[in-house]
Design a protein around this motif. Structure first.
Motif, PDB file in Angstrom:
ATOM      1  N   LEU A  39       0.851  -1.186   0.000  1.00 45.13           N
ATOM      2  CA  LEU A  39       0.000   0.000   0.000  1.00 45.13           C
ATOM      3  C   LEU A  39       0.886   1.236   0.000  1.00 45.13           C
ATOM      4  O   LEU A  39       2.018   1.194   0.498  1.00 45.13           O
ATOM      5  CB  LEU A  39      -0.881   0.001   1.258  1.00 45.13           C
ATOM      6  N   ASP A  40       0.377   2.338  -0.576  1.00 48.17           N
ATOM      7  CA  ASP A  40       1.064   3.614  -0.432  1.00 48.17           C
ATOM      8  C   ASP A  40       0.042   4.745  -0.425  1.00 48.17           C
ATOM      9  O   ASP A  40      -1.160   4.520  -0.623  1.00 48.17           O
ATOM     10  CB  ASP A  40       2.149   3.823  -1.501  1.00 48.17           C
ATOM     11  N   GLY A  41       0.541   5.966  -0.182  1.00 43.43           N
ATOM     12  CA  GLY A  41      -0.337   7.109  -0.015  1.00 43.43           C
ATOM     13  C   GLY A  41      -1.141   7.478  -1.241  1.00 43.43           C
ATOM     14  O   GLY A  41      -2.132   8.216  -1.125  1.00 43.43           O
ATOM     15  N   ARG A  42      -0.753   6.982  -2.405  1.00 42.34           N
ATOM     16  CA  ARG A  42      -1.534   7.264  -3.610  1.00 42.34           C
ATOM     17  C   ARG A  42      -2.835   6.475  -3.628  1.00 42.34           C
ATOM     18  O   ARG A  42      -3.737   6.781  -4.406  1.00 42.34           O
ATOM     19  CB  ARG A  42      -0.692   6.929  -4.850  1.00 42.34           C
ATOM     20  N   GLN A  43      -2.940   5.461  -2.772  1.00 41.11           N
ATOM     21  CA  GLN A  43      -4.131   4.623  -2.730  1.00 41.11           C
ATOM     22  C   GLN A  43      -5.005   4.890  -1.506  1.00 41.11           C
ATOM     23  O   GLN A  43      -6.202   4.583  -1.523  1.00 41.11           O
ATOM     24  CB  GLN A  43      -3.712   3.141  -2.716  1.00 41.11           C
ATOM     25  N   ILE A  44      -4.421   5.441  -0.455  1.00 41.96           N
ATOM     26  CA  ILE A  44      -5.148   5.567   0.814  1.00 41.96           C
ATOM     27  C   ILE A  44      -6.342   6.496   0.691  1.00 41.96           C
ATOM     28  O   ILE A  44      -7.423   6.228   1.228  1.00 41.96           O
ATOM     29  CB  ILE A  44      -4.193   6.015   1.932  1.00 41.96           C
ATOM     30  N   VAL A  87     -12.433   7.277   0.444  1.00 42.56           N
ATOM     31  CA  VAL A  87     -13.599   7.659  -0.359  1.00 42.56           C
ATOM     32  C   VAL A  87     -14.515   6.466  -0.571  1.00 42.56           C
ATOM     33  O   VAL A  87     -15.748   6.566  -0.423  1.00 42.56           O
ATOM     34  CB  VAL A  87     -13.155   8.256  -1.709  1.00 42.56           C
ATOM     35  N   GLU A  88     -13.936   5.326  -0.908  1.00 39.50           N
ATOM     36  CA  GLU A  88     -14.744   4.134  -1.167  1.00 39.50           C
ATOM     37  C   GLU A  88     -15.445   3.647   0.101  1.00 39.50           C
ATOM     38  O   GLU A  88     -16.664   3.368   0.093  1.00 39.50           O
ATOM     39  CB  GLU A  88     -13.863   3.025  -1.730  1.00 39.50           C
ATOM     40  N   HIS A  89     -14.686   3.542   1.198  1.00 37.06           N
ATOM     41  CA  HIS A  89     -15.241   2.991   2.437  1.00 37.06           C
ATOM     42  C   HIS A  89     -16.322   3.893   3.022  1.00 37.06           C
ATOM     43  O   HIS A  89     -17.448   3.432   3.309  1.00 37.06           O
ATOM     44  CB  HIS A  89     -14.114   2.793   3.443  1.00 37.06           C
ATOM     45  N   TYR A  90     -15.999   5.180   3.191  1.00 36.07           N
ATOM     46  CA  TYR A  90     -16.959   6.067   3.831  1.00 36.07           C
ATOM     47  C   TYR A  90     -18.048   6.522   2.865  1.00 36.07           C
ATOM     48  O   TYR A  90     -19.154   6.891   3.291  1.00 36.07           O
ATOM     49  CB  TYR A  90     -16.236   7.252   4.463  1.00 36.07           C
ATOM     50  N   GLY A  91     -17.761   6.464   1.559  1.00 38.01           N
ATOM     51  CA  GLY A  91     -18.802   6.742   0.583  1.00 38.01           C
ATOM     52  C   GLY A  91     -19.899   5.699   0.655  1.00 38.01           C
ATOM     53  O   GLY A  91     -21.094   6.022   0.568  1.00 38.01           O
ATOM     54  N   GLU A 133     -14.656  13.610   2.365  1.00 34.75           N
ATOM     55  CA  GLU A 133     -13.919  14.825   2.013  1.00 34.75           C
ATOM     56  C   GLU A 133     -12.438  14.689   2.334  1.00 34.75           C
ATOM     57  O   GLU A 133     -11.576  15.134   1.563  1.00 34.75           O
ATOM     58  CB  GLU A 133     -14.516  16.023   2.756  1.00 34.75           C
ATOM     59  N   ASP A 134     -12.130  14.068   3.478  1.00 33.88           N
ATOM     60  CA  ASP A 134     -10.723  13.835   3.834  1.00 33.88           C
ATOM     61  C   ASP A 134     -10.045  12.974   2.769  1.00 33.88           C
ATOM     62  O   ASP A 134      -8.885  13.213   2.404  1.00 33.88           O
ATOM     63  CB  ASP A 134     -10.629  13.146   5.194  1.00 33.88           C
ATOM     64  N   GLY A 135     -10.760  11.962   2.282  1.00 31.95           N
ATOM     65  CA  GLY A 135     -10.203  11.102   1.248  1.00 31.95           C
ATOM     66  C   GLY A 135      -9.931  11.856  -0.035  1.00 31.95           C
ATOM     67  O   GLY A 135      -8.870  11.699  -0.650  1.00 31.95           O
ATOM     68  N   HIS A 136     -10.886  12.698  -0.450  1.00 26.64           N
ATOM     69  CA  HIS A 136     -10.679  13.495  -1.668  1.00 26.64           C
ATOM     70  C   HIS A 136      -9.503  14.450  -1.496  1.00 26.64           C
ATOM     71  O   HIS A 136      -8.718  14.662  -2.431  1.00 26.64           O
ATOM     72  CB  HIS A 136     -11.945  14.279  -1.998  1.00 26.64           C
ATOM     73  N   ARG A 137      -9.357  15.010  -0.286  1.00 26.89           N
ATOM     74  CA  ARG A 137      -8.243  15.912  -0.032  1.00 26.89           C
ATOM     75  C   ARG A 137      -6.912  15.168  -0.138  1.00 26.89           C
ATOM     76  O   ARG A 137      -5.943  15.691  -0.699  1.00 26.89           O
ATOM     77  CB  ARG A 137      -8.388  16.540   1.359  1.00 26.89           C
TER      78      ARG A 137
END
Length: 357
Positions: free
Chosen positions: A121-126, A131-135, A152-156
């Motif tokens: 895993l890396d920060g480009r995927q987190i 977004v997927e989980h909380y969406g 919103e945190d995920g999009h940021r």
């Protein structure tokens, strides 16, 4: 003519700068895609974490360096690592299976006792994970503002890129583990890192404070962080619940045993609890520098280390701390008891073994 000549020279110089810049841009490789370079000096480069993998020692540090040693800290070899990002912590729940985490949200896994590593895993995927989980949760509960905030945190995170560090990792076994980091970044896996679940909603941290460390004391799992953050896993509630903090400064680590837990951090502060974190007693260190590493030996005593390299040894049932004389002080970022009974420290000067028999 003279001014025209100067103009041509300036234009040529600018063209060379642009060409050179494009060449550099074309050759740029993200540290998340650039394997760590093999170096004979890796053992002397800054190391930030160390642990045991059975009888083997494994240390991690800057530029993706991971080192392993089978001789009590005297002879280190460099592992094969697929990234050059700085690595901050490492955990081996068994002698073969281990995980390391670091800057840019990187998570690495080894299945051969630390010899070789693969990126999970890396920060480009987190950000996309959030977004997927909380969406999905927000679609089930469209009126729940908490889910929208985490989306919103995920999009940021997606917009800002892979710049959020993971600061610590802990695995209970070869399947279940956690990674924690900056701005309440916390993920859990139950399949050895094949999939990760965001746990922000299950951690009491509305301010989004940094999570500096996570550790199991034998009877409880704790998280510590900045501004006196203290959290403890509540099995019935299935979340990390807030504990009253004895200090408003940052904690850098937690260590303990069944019935006892110590937290340590800025300006020499160490606190002890023998009631599961309900109350805390300060331990006198006599130091004003930060406590940055700790380990517990086979004799049951704690050894704590400062940012300047001081070593404190516990004694008595109340875990009194006494400063130990050392000939050479060096900043310590991690400590572990070696299989031979000695002690291995890692820090800004690499790894060093101490004979404490």
């Amino acid at each position: 003519m003279c001014s025209y000549k100067k103009y041509r020279q300036s234009a040529l110089a600018m063209a060379l700068v642009l060409v050179h810049g494009f060449t550099q841009a074309d050759s740029y490789v993200d540290v998340l895609d650039l394997p760590a370079k093999s170096s004979a000096l890796a053992i002397r480069s800054p190391l930030l974490g160390v642990t045991r993998a059975g009888e083997r020692l494994v240390a991690v540090g800057q530029r993706g360096h991971i080192l392993y040693c089978d001789e009590g800290g005297d002879a280190w070899q460099q592992a094969t690592v697929p990234v050059s990002a700085d690595l901050n912590a490492v955990s081996f729940p068994s002698s073969t299976q281990g995980w390391a985490v670091g800057n840019d949200g990187v998570v690495l896994h080894s299945s051969d006792a630390g010899l070789t590593w693969k990126k999970q895993l890396d920060g480009r995927q987190i950000g996309a994970l959030l977004v997927e989980h909380y969406g999905a949760l927000s679609r089930v509960e469209p009126g729940n503002e908490q889910w929208l905030k985490f989306v919103e945190d995920g999009h940021r995170m997606i917009e800002e890129g892979a710049d959020k560090p993971l600061l610590d990792v802990w695995f209970a076994n070869e399947k279940t583990g956690y990674v924690v980091g900056a701005f309440n970044l916390i993920l859990r896996t139950d399949d050895g890192g094949q999939h990760w679940t965001p746990f922000q909603d299950r951690t009491d941290n509305p301010q989004g404070l940094h999570l500096n460390a996570i550790a199991y004391t034998g009877d409880a799992l704790y998280i510590v962080g900045e501004q006196g953050l203290l959290r403890k896993w509540n099995e019935s509630a299935q979340r990390f619940v807030a504990l009253d903090t004895p200090y408003q400064g940052s904690f850098f680590g937690v260590i303990g045993k069944p019935g006892e837990v110590l937290v340590y951090g800025l300006r020499g502060h160490v606190f002890r609890s023998i009631d599961g974190g309900s109350s805390w007693t300060p331990l006198d260190t006599g130091l004003q520098v930060s406590i940055t590493a700790a380990t517990r030996g086979a004799d049951g005593r704690y050894r704590l280390f400062s940012q300047a390299g001081h070593m404190l040894l516990s004694s008595g049932d109340d875990a009194r701390l006494k400063l130990q004389n050392q000939p050479d002080l060096a900043p310590s970022a991690g400590a572990v008891s070696a299989p031979d009974g000695g002690l291995v420290l890692v820090g800004s000067h690499g790894a060093r073994a101490l004979n404490i028999k």
